[in-house]
Design a protein around this motif. Structure first.
Motif, PDB file in Angstrom:
ATOM      1  N   ARG A 120       0.820  -1.209   0.000  1.00 33.22           N
ATOM      2  CA  ARG A 120       0.000   0.000   0.000  1.00 33.22           C
ATOM      3  C   ARG A 120       0.855   1.260   0.000  1.00 33.22           C
ATOM      4  NH1 ARG A 120      -1.346   2.941   4.204  1.00 33.22           N
ATOM      5  NH2 ARG A 120      -0.594   1.307   5.620  1.00 33.22           N
ATOM      6  N   ASP A 121       1.916   1.266   0.793  1.00 36.39           N
ATOM      7  CA  ASP A 121       2.778   2.441   0.899  1.00 36.39           C
ATOM      8  C   ASP A 121       4.224   2.019   0.663  1.00 36.39           C
ATOM      9  OD1 ASP A 121       4.144   4.739   1.443  1.00 36.39           O
ATOM     10  OD2 ASP A 121       3.497   4.925   3.531  1.00 36.39           O
ATOM     11  N   PRO A 122       4.719   2.094  -0.561  1.00 35.77           N
ATOM     12  CA  PRO A 122       6.081   1.649  -0.854  1.00 35.77           C
ATOM     13  C   PRO A 122       7.152   2.706  -0.582  1.00 35.77           C
ATOM     14  CG  PRO A 122       5.031   2.324  -2.885  1.00 35.77           C
ATOM     15  CD  PRO A 122       4.005   2.513  -1.784  1.00 35.77           C
ATOM     16  N   HIS A 123       6.773   3.838  -0.006  1.00 33.84           N
ATOM     17  CA  HIS A 123       7.726   4.940   0.128  1.00 33.84           C
ATOM     18  C   HIS A 123       8.270   5.118   1.548  1.00 33.84           C
ATOM     19  CE1 HIS A 123       6.781   6.115  -3.943  1.00 33.84           C
ATOM     20  NE2 HIS A 123       5.494   6.147  -3.650  1.00 33.84           N
ATOM     21  N   ARG A 124       7.605   4.554   2.548  1.00 39.00           N
ATOM     22  CA  ARG A 124       8.039   4.726   3.939  1.00 39.00           C
ATOM     23  C   ARG A 124       8.002   3.385   4.648  1.00 39.00           C
ATOM     24  NH1 ARG A 124      10.200   9.787   5.417  1.00 39.00           N
ATOM     25  NH2 ARG A 124       9.392  11.270   3.906  1.00 39.00           N
TER      26      ARG A 124
END
Length: 613
Positions: free
Chosen positions: A586-590
């Motif tokens: 869902r959130d690949p950046h953090r």
């Protein structure tokens, strides 16, 4: 004396005599004021007023009493100064609703009991010279009145068995003082802390968090005073029962567990009046550093920094935990530099840190195998028809049974995945390779992309643990793993048991501060159950993050422990498999802890820095 044209005239008036002016002063001049005057500047009024005593006491209470653990600390220190050989502490709701401290110390007569509730009334010092050689835990005479200003306090005390004195105070106002029958010693009951100070009460944490702070406070005092029996009760449970012993080494098993206590190594060093004693223990993951100076547990930045540097290993992590006691001549240490006496100041800080560092260096040599080396988790091959990465530890064998992965050795990359298992083009561009066995390097039309392999894998595992609405499959242990915990972590285990169960980690309390691990999430390595539980509870006890549930914090800890680490060489197929997994989250950046996963270096910026533009 000349005056600046723009000097501000300030009139000081006494609150009790509002019409009487103490004097008019100017902002460009130094003014001597009464020593008990608390001054407030009122905007647009230009009037400074003396605060009433009740408000002064509440302000002082905010400095001395931060939370229920502060009440425990101050009252138990009073008990120790009174020569107590047994101290019992009782808490309700983590201390928010009730704190009881009872001792068998010398007690007080009626006059002293009433005087002890006045600010700056103390038996510990008599003149300014005494401040230079403090040998007691308390000395300011602020603890009882500060607590009484912030709660409903009942004090019962007697100097001998028989008739004593009971004093009841409600938020700074004495309600009654009467005789009572009780044994020698003192009992202080504190109810409804900060109930009339909502601005302070709203900053208190959950019951479990406040309880852990109180447990940590009491265990620190128990470490420095092994000759005293300590009992801590919460609700209907006895959390600590520490019988009096002759020396600190005999108390260590009750504080850190029998197994870790057996692995402890003594610290001893003395030089020209300075002495360091205590123990180094194999690291628990909690970075346990307990430091006392002349019997006073402190959180001094100078000392903690020196210990942290002395115990830091080549990887940057601490290679040991420490329970240390410094003995310093009373005239060479100032304990009057912090409202809660948590910090100290030394006449010669360089000499103190030098002796401390030498003591730790010698003890580290004797601490064989202080680092519990964790097995590096290799990325396994994808199951047929699946692109998912298991959490690691056990892998499917050729026969389909779970077991050790063939051909994988500690710290070495696996070569069992076909180098052409995945396409070279990923969501972030074309995979080029690894930088320093830590960052995955890619290129796209806009420039270079760096991806931290550890936090990328951490995010994948985190979302997998939380992704299903039902409890994940559990791998039951054939023989339950017995894990000895520090008291604060045992409290955390009891508080978090329900949430951990929803993640597939099944714990049950055993005797004292011991827990049994009955099962772990099926994807976790069962052989690491004890290590995983210790680190998880250490992470959970380390503090709360606003807006993050306990379940999310637990999942983040499990993911961080199991994810591939830095300095781990990956084959191309392993790296591209991880990138494919990251593309699905869902959130690949953090990462779960907020660290960035992806760093982009635009091509124009690269050319500018290289001098092509």
């Amino acid at each position: 004396m000349s005056r600046s044209r723009n000097a501000l005239a300030i009139t000081i008036r006494c609150c009790s005599e509002s019409s009487k002016s103490i004097g008019t002063f100017y902002a460009d001049r130094c003014v001597a004021l009464p020593t008990r005057a608390a001054l407030v500047y009122l905007p647009n009024v230009a009037t400074i007023r003396l605060l009433p005593d009740a408000l002064i006491n509440q302000i002082a209470a905010g400095e001395v009493v931060e939370r229920p653990a502060s009440v425990v600390k101050e009252l138990v220190e009073n008990s120790l100064d009174a020569g107590a050989r047994s101290v019992r502490v009782e808490l309700a709701a983590g201390g928010r609703d009730l704190v009881v401290v009872e001792d068998d110390g010398c007690g007080m007569d009626r006059d002293d009991a009433l005087l002890a509730l006045e600010r700056h009334a103390t038996s510990k010092i008599t003149n300014a010279e005494d401040l230079a050689r403090i040998s007691t835990l308390g000395f300011r005479g602020e603890a009882l009145p500060s607590i009484a200003a912030a709660a409903h306090l009942t004090l019962e005390t007697a100097t001998a068995d028989g008739e004593g004195t009971r004093v009841e105070v409600e938020f700074g106002r004495v309600l009654a003082a009467e005789p009572c029958v009780r044994p020698r010693g003192t009992r202080v009951v504190v109810r409804d802390l900060f109930a009339r100070l909502p601005a302070r009460r709203k900053f208190l944490r959950t019951e479990g968090t406040e309880l852990r702070h109180a447990v940590t406070t009491l265990t620190g005092l128990a470490f420095t005073h092994p000759e005293v029996t300590f009992i801590l009760e919460h609700g209907n449970r006895t959390l600590l029962h520490l019988p009096a012993v002759r020396e600190t080494g005999q108390r260590l098993p009750d504080l850190v567990g029998a197994k870790r206590a057996r692995e402890a190594r003594a610290v001893r060093q003395a030089s020209a009046g300075l002495a360091v004693s205590g123990f180094l223990l194999p690291p628990s993951g909690a970075r346990e550093i307990v430091i006392a100076v002349n019997g006073r547990v402190v959180r001094d930045r100078l000392l903690i920094g020196a210990v942290s540097r002395a115990l830091r290993g080549p990887s940057g992590t601490s290679e040991a935990d420490a329970y240390l006691h410094l003995t310093v001549p009373a005239g060479e240490v100032d304990v009057n530099v912090h409202p809660t006496k948590a910090e100290v100041r030394f006449a010669d800080p360089g000499r103190v840190t030098s002796v401390l560092t030498q003591a730790l260096a010698a003890a580290r040599v004797a601490l064989h195998g202080p680092v519990e080396v964790r097995r590096v988790v290799s990325l396994p091959p994808a199951e047929p028809g699946s692109r998912r990465l298991p959490l690691g530890g056990s892998y499917p064998t050729a026969s389909g049974a779970a077991g050790a992965r063939p051909g994988v050795r500690e710290g070495l990359p696996s070569q069992s995945i076909s180098e052409t298992a995945l396409p070279a083009l990923t969501r972030w561009g074309r995979y080029i390779g690894q930088y320093r066995d830590t960052y995955l390097v890619l290129e796209d039309a806009e420039g270079l992309v760096l991806i931290d392999q550890h936090v990328a894998h951490e995010r994948v595992l985190f979302e997998r643990l939380l992704g299903t609405g039902s409890k994940p499959a559990v791998q039951g242990l054939l023989l339950p793993e017995i894990v000895e915990l520090p008291p604060a972590q045992a409290v955390m285990a009891a508080e978090a048991a329900g949430e951990l169960d929803t993640l597939g980690l099944e714990l049950e309390p055993a005797s004292g501060t011991t827990v049994r691990v009955l099962g772990v999430p099926a994807a976790l390595p069962a052989t690491r159950a004890a290590e995983i539980v210790r680190q998880l509870l250490s992470d959970l006890a380390g503090g709360e993050t606003p807006g993050e549930s306990l379940r999310e914090r637990a999942a983040a800890s499990l993911a961080c422990q199991t994810a591939i680490k830095k300095n781990r060489a990956l084959s191309r197929a392993e790296a591209e498999h991880l990138l494919a997994e990251l593309a699905e989250v869902r959130d690949p950046h953090r990462c779960p802890h907020g660290r960035p996963i992806v760093l982009r270096l635009p091509h124009p910026e690269i050319e500018r820095r290289i001098g092509r533009r």
